[in-house]
Design a protein around this motif. Structure first.
Motif: not given
Length: 514
Positions: A412-418, A383-392, A150-159
């Motif tokens: 918790d959802s963010l921490s699933q993004a490795n 809930y389902w984001i967490s489920r998919v992150a754990r089992e997907g 999984h992946l997280a893409i984070l930034a301020i607006t316009g980043g």
């Protein structure tokens, strides 16, 4: 650009297997990659901190002599800093068990070394940009690791989030990837990207067949909450009975609404009988009948009894887009949770060898993830984001969370993004929230986030051998999520209005002449 094998410093006495102090005459910068050779290893390091010292300014001096000291002190300036040990370049980035000995020479990493570490020799990798401090070195990431971890893409607006997402999408499409975007603002519907001259974008119908909903999803639409015990009891009983009748062929699917309301009316009649055991429930039954009728009317444009499930509309090797720009957050929450639940169930069926499964892996991108995976609000999507992150990862389902408000994103959802691509983040609260979710994000790296320019990012996780500061390349495909120019639009509307007035004046002038 750095010279090959340029000596830039020497290790000092303070060192551990993961970190070493060093000094340099000054030809090095924060964020540079360096090489050290010890214990028969060629070790890559990252300059994580720097400070400057000059002994001539340590002693008491007359302030009037400052200019003179500046002239004679150039050769006395020394940089001190710390290097994070990243690993042995020739041994799969394995970190040696002993620290670098004092006196070990420090070299700027050669282009050949960096290309070996960040290169794309593997067919499973895609290029996302170049090293921030070395524009001659392209940076590749592993698609399999993105999908499975999984992946997280984070930034301020316009980043630069939208461009970064587009780069990932384009790279995956080139590898025949199957992508699903939950598009909160309609940015990807008109995504202009072609392979072999053919558009690879498919817009999925935002229609739901109530027959394919779970009871909990159906209940959300009907506004029957957890505390409405009596209404919940009768609605569940009626819903499940009608679904069973449809599945066994006892009634046709187009009879769903009439049969459901008929069953609820039957309960009302039973409750209306003089000696009925459920007489006290009559008011609640009438209430749930009214809610179902309101639901049917309010969501008439959304419900379609002959619509295929959304998951069955997803096509392989395509950018599949669900446009939520015209619906509210409640509907978006129900649909996102519905789709994630169905994808997970169908992938499980396929992997375990049952019929009716989803035959190919899917990488799902959730824009504005802080809305549906909120740190404060309770949603079914979370809930389902967490489920998919754990089992997907076991079933080929990947997830990408995109947000400009990391502190509002469920930790918790963010921490699933490795894997993380973190662009410019200014607010300390956002930085702390991200650091809390990412164990590998050191305080030194966090300090870099506020100084990044647009399109520059810290890339880290399983998808890349070592953390890197990267200049994200520009995506080829065009999308509608760019900032709008207020000045241009003001000028355009005034010009249009002026032309209209001139046309009216011309019309009346011609009338008078006539």
């Amino acid at each position: 650009m750095a010279k090959e094998r340029e000596k830039v410093g020497v290790c000092l006495n303070e060192s551990t297997p993961r970190e070493v102090a060093f000094m340099s005459p000054g030809n090095i910068s924060l964020g540079d990659y360096v090489e050290l050779e010890y214990e028969n290893a060629r070790v890559l390091g990252f300059v994580k901190s720097l400070s400057c010292s000059n002994r001539l300014f340590d002693n008491d001096f007359d302030f009037r002599d400052v200019n003179r000291l500046k002239e004679i002190s150039r050769d006395h300036r020394i940089l001190y800093g710390k290097i994070s040990i990243l690993g042995d370049v020739d041994k799969n980035m394995f970190i040696p068990r002993v620290p670098p000995p004092p006196g070990t020479d420090v070299y700027l990493a050669s282009s050949a070394t960096l290309k070996k570490v960040f290169g794309g020799s593997d067919e499973k990798k895609i290029c996302i940009g170049s090293l921030l401090t070395r524009d001659d070195v392209d940076v590749y990431v592993d698609i399999d690791q993105i999908v499975s971890r999984h992946l997280a893409i984070l930034a301020i607006t316009g980043g630069g989030k939208s461009n970064t997402v587009s780069v990932i999408i384009e790279g995956m499409l080139e590898k025949l990837g199957s992508i699903l975007v939950f598009d909160m603002h309609g940015e990807y519907v008109n995504f202009d990207y072609k392979i072999d001259g053919e558009s690879v974008v498919k817009r999925l119908d935002l229609k739901l067949n109530p027959v394919h909903l779970s009871y909990r999803e159906f209940r959300q639409f009907a506004n029957v909450d957890d505390n409405s015990f009596i209404q919940d009891r009768y609605l569940k009983r009626a819903f499940k009975k009608v679904i069973d009748e449809i599945s066994t062929g006892a009634i046709q699917v187009d009879a769903f609404w009439g049969r459901l309301l008929g069953e609820l009316e039957h309960y009302k009649e039973l409750a209306s009988e003089k000696d009925s055991d459920i007489r006290e429930d009559r008011k609640s039954i009438i209430g749930v009948i009214n809610k179902v009728e309101d639901m049917r009317e309010s969501y008439s444009e959304l419900f379609d009894l002959f619509q295929r499930p959304i998951v069955e509309q997803i096509e392989p090797a395509r950018l599949n887009v669900i446009d939520f720009s015209h619906v509210d957050e409640k509907i978006a929450d129900i649909i996102v949770s519905h789709v994630l639940r169905n994808m997970l169930e169908k992938r499980k069926r396929y992997v375990h060898g049952y019929d009716g499964g989803l035959e190919f892996p899917v990488f799902s991108i959730l824009e504005e993830a802080h809305i549906l995976a909120s740190s404060s609000a309770r949603t079914r999507s979370k809930y389902w984001i967490s489920r998919v992150a754990r089992e997907g990862r076991k079933f080929g389902l990947g997830l990408c969370l995109v947000s400009q408000r990391p502190k509002a994103l469920d930790v918790d959802s963010l921490s699933q993004a490795n894997n993380m691509i973190i662009l410019k983040l200014v607010e300390p609260s956002d930085q702390r929230h991200v650091q809390q979710a990412a164990e590998a994000l050191s305080s030194e790296l966090v300090e870099q986030l506020s100084s990044l320019n647009v399109g520059e990012a810290l890339v880290m996780g399983k998808m890349i051998p070592v953390p890197a500061l990267v200049k994200i390349k520009l995506a080829k495909g065009k999308m509608s999520g760019n900032d709008r120019s207020a000045v241009e639009e003001w000028a355009k509307i005034v010009k249009k209005k002026k032309a209209l007035l001139e046309e009216i004046d011309s019309f009346y002038s011609n009338e008078e002449e006539f």
